[in-house]
Each structure stands twice: as structure tokens, then as C-alpha cells.
Design a protein around this motif. Sequence first.
Motif, mmCIF file in Angstrom:
data_model
loop_
_atom_site.group_PDB
_atom_site.id
_atom_site.type_symbol
_atom_site.label_atom_id
_atom_site.label_comp_id
_atom_site.label_asym_id
_atom_site.label_seq_id
_atom_site.Cartn_x
_atom_site.Cartn_y
_atom_site.Cartn_z
ATOM 1 N N ARG A 5 -51.675 16.831 62.701
ATOM 2 C CA ARG A 5 -52.442 15.953 63.585
ATOM 3 C C ARG A 5 -51.827 14.556 63.574
ATOM 4 O O ARG A 5 -51.113 14.174 62.643
ATOM 5 C CB ARG A 5 -53.904 15.877 63.133
ATOM 6 N N ALA A 7 -51.843 10.444 63.278
ATOM 7 C CA ALA A 7 -52.467 9.534 62.313
ATOM 8 C C ALA A 7 -53.798 9.022 62.858
ATOM 9 O O ALA A 7 -54.046 9.015 64.067
ATOM 10 C CB ALA A 7 -51.531 8.370 62.019
ATOM 11 N N GLU A 8 -54.671 8.597 61.946
ATOM 12 C CA GLU A 8 -55.982 8.092 62.320
ATOM 13 C C GLU A 8 -55.843 6.876 63.233
ATOM 14 O O GLU A 8 -54.847 6.157 63.194
ATOM 15 C CB GLU A 8 -56.777 7.705 61.066
ATOM 16 N N PRO A 9 -56.843 6.635 64.086
ATOM 17 C CA PRO A 9 -56.774 5.544 65.072
ATOM 18 C C PRO A 9 -56.455 4.182 64.471
ATOM 19 O O PRO A 9 -55.783 3.361 65.109
ATOM 20 C CB PRO A 9 -58.165 5.567 65.712
ATOM 21 N N GLN A 10 -56.937 3.897 63.241
ATOM 22 C CA GLN A 10 -56.701 2.573 62.671
ATOM 23 C C GLN A 10 -55.218 2.302 62.395
ATOM 24 O O GLN A 10 -54.814 1.155 62.221
ATOM 25 C CB GLN A 10 -57.513 2.375 61.387
ATOM 26 N N PHE A 11 -54.416 3.362 62.323
ATOM 27 C CA PHE A 11 -52.985 3.185 62.091
ATOM 28 C C PHE A 11 -52.188 3.135 63.394
ATOM 29 O O PHE A 11 -51.002 2.804 63.380
ATOM 30 C CB PHE A 11 -52.432 4.320 61.221
ATOM 31 N N GLN A 12 -52.812 3.498 64.501
ATOM 32 C CA GLN A 12 -52.096 3.643 65.761
ATOM 33 C C GLN A 12 -51.970 2.306 66.499
ATOM 34 O O GLN A 12 -52.978 1.664 66.806
ATOM 35 C CB GLN A 12 -52.822 4.651 66.665
ATOM 36 N N THR A 57 -45.784 7.563 67.077
ATOM 37 C CA THR A 57 -47.156 7.146 67.346
ATOM 38 C C THR A 57 -47.687 7.823 68.609
ATOM 39 O O THR A 57 -46.915 8.340 69.431
ATOM 40 C CB THR A 57 -47.227 5.622 67.530
ATOM 41 N N LYS A 58 -48.994 7.774 68.781
ATOM 42 C CA LYS A 58 -49.623 8.319 69.989
ATOM 43 C C LYS A 58 -49.108 7.572 71.221
ATOM 44 O O LYS A 58 -48.814 8.178 72.261
ATOM 45 C CB LYS A 58 -51.140 8.202 69.883
ATOM 46 N N THR A 80 -46.261 17.683 67.514
ATOM 47 C CA THR A 80 -47.023 18.260 66.404
ATOM 48 C C THR A 80 -46.442 19.590 65.930
ATOM 49 O O THR A 80 -46.755 20.041 64.830
ATOM 50 C CB THR A 80 -48.493 18.472 66.804
ATOM 51 N N LYS A 88 -47.429 10.009 60.843
ATOM 52 C CA LYS A 88 -48.167 8.889 60.277
ATOM 53 C C LYS A 88 -47.176 7.970 59.572
ATOM 54 O O LYS A 88 -46.026 8.368 59.338
ATOM 55 C CB LYS A 88 -49.266 9.360 59.329
ATOM 56 N N GLN A 126 -47.192 10.252 51.138
ATOM 57 C CA GLN A 126 -48.077 9.143 50.811
ATOM 58 C C GLN A 126 -47.221 7.918 50.493
ATOM 59 O O GLN A 126 -46.144 8.042 49.917
ATOM 60 C CB GLN A 126 -48.971 9.477 49.619
#
Length: 345
Positions: A5, A7-12, A57-58, A80, A88, A126
Motif C-alpha cells: 500500500r 504510505a499514510e497521508p501524513q507522509f504524502q 509518492t501518490k 504496488t 514510503k 524502517q
Amino acid sequence: MSVRRLAEPQFQPQTFTFNEEFAASAQKWIAKYPEGRQQSAIIPLLMLAQEQNGWVTKAAIESICDMLGMPYIRGLEVATFYTQFQLKPVGTHAHIQVCGTTPCMLRGAGELMDVCRAKIHPEPLQLNEEGTLSWEEVECQGACVNAPMIMIFKDTYEDLTPERLAEIIDAFEAGKGETVPPGPQIERHFSAPAGGFTALGDEAAVLKGTSTGVKASASTKEKASAKAPASVKTKTPSKAAPIKAKAEKPALDDKNRPAGIARPDVVDDLKLISGIGPKNEGLLHELGIFTFAQIAAWKKAERTWVDGYLSFHGRIEREDWVKQAKALAKGGVEEYIRVFGKKPV
């Protein structure tokens, strides 16, 4: 295949644009495909975006889809599906890909991963505390003869030992990755045999087996010898490999020996540091080492002295005793878990 998937929106980031250099490269890739087939450039363009940004990134996927006139879902499917795309954030100084396929694993890839766990993060994909480094295990990277190996960005680093990998990681963490030459990390020319060229060093052996039965003359042998590279060395078989002399322990009065202290009323449990058992804890006590703070303050020369005294062959650096000791001195087991993501063992 596991689900991958974004990365979470806060990283985009909200937007993505190729810089001038990469925009030109993208147009060259698009031009390689015939009219109506430009969408086939999706993979190289995603790779360019990753090279520029560090990860995909998205916004980059959507921007590239707009360039190629294709639905966003198609670009998302490609990004993906292929594990070469990082979805990410990865280390800003280096993302280390350790080959875990059979040849590398047989020649020590597991130990290389242990170095990454100790110096970067216990888990793959990580970031370290500073966000400068990350690592992962990958499949074959095509340099099996020089196993074990890693890849950082576009460069491969081969014929690695745990100690050499630790040095490479330190260089990239310090922002000096360009000082590390890629390729074999031993005296080997690309994928040539370790120790130098040995095959077909003399044409006589070839000529002797020909169907004509012609035997090699002395002049032929001289020509073969003249044609051989200057670096070629003829190895004389020996009955047994030479036994390496055992390294002597450093002297107790050596200037690099870390300073000891008198035994305090409260002694830290040094066995919480990975690599220190009851026996080694006793040896450290004999040297006047009783606290985490002492180990946390060791300089490179002092670590080297202790490593030699304990005959650890680089283990202190591989397991990063200083980083472990700093965490334990700062906040005990709780701080250790926060830093390393696991309890000390």
C-alpha cells in the motif's frame, strides 16, 4: 505476494514535478515507444521519480499518469505490484538492499542483516532515528560470484564482511557515501577470480589436446607467457593452507585502553548489552568498566582496543555497543525498547 500500500497521508507530499534533468530523461523514455503506446513508459518514469525523490509518492504516480494519459488506477497497479518501487520514505542518505538469495546467504548475508539491524533498525523498511538510513532484504541482484553483496541507490558493494559493511554504513550516515568505491571490497578485479587470473595462463595445455597432436614448442610457451597480463601469478599447489598467526591481545598499558574506575556501590548490568555475557562482563569489571555511561563514552580507538582484548573480531562495532549503552544509560530498558524496538537480550 503480500499486499503493498501507499504510505499514510501524513507522509504524502501534495504535489510532484520532475526537475529539469529528470524531465528531459522522462521525455527520452516516452519517445522510445511508438505513437499510442507511450503508456509503456510507466515503469522507467516511476524509476526516475524514485531516483529523484527517494521513494514513489501518490502525487508522483498521478503526475506520471497525467503525462502518459492513463488512468491513475493503472499507475497505482504498477507501482504496488513491483517491489523495486519504495512506497514510503526511505533513508535520505542511503537505503541499503541486502541480497538474501542462496549464494549470498551461504556466504554471510545473514550477518550483514544483523549489522543493519544493529546500526539502522531492528526491522526492515524502517528509518533510523535521524531518518538518514533504512534497509531491506531483497532477491538476487546479479553478482553471485562476489557474494555477499548489497546495493545502495544504483551501486553495488560486493565481497562484504560485517566489518566492511559497518564502515560503509558509517560513511553514508556521515554523508560521505561518495568516498566509498562501489564494486568488490577485496583485491578482485570486477568478477575475476579472487587472488588473480589463473585459467588458461599457458597455451601449451590447450595445444597439447588438439586433434592435430601438435605439441607446443618452447617459442609457443614464451609467446603465451608474453601475452599473459603482468598481474598473472602462477600458484604453486601446497599440501596445506598456511596457518594464520593468532593476533596478540593489546597490552594493558596501551594508551588506547579505556580508563577504568573503582567499583561503584551500584553496578550496571552490562549483560543487557547484546554481546556481553557473564564471562565478558567479568573481564570488563577487571578493566574497571562497571557502567553503561563508561561504554557510551568510548571513542573509536578505545572500542578497537577492547575488541582486540576480548578477541571479538569487530563485534563491538557490528552490535553497536555505544548506541546500546547510550540508550540504557539514558532510560534503562524502556529507552532501549524505544530506540531498538525490542527488549535487550
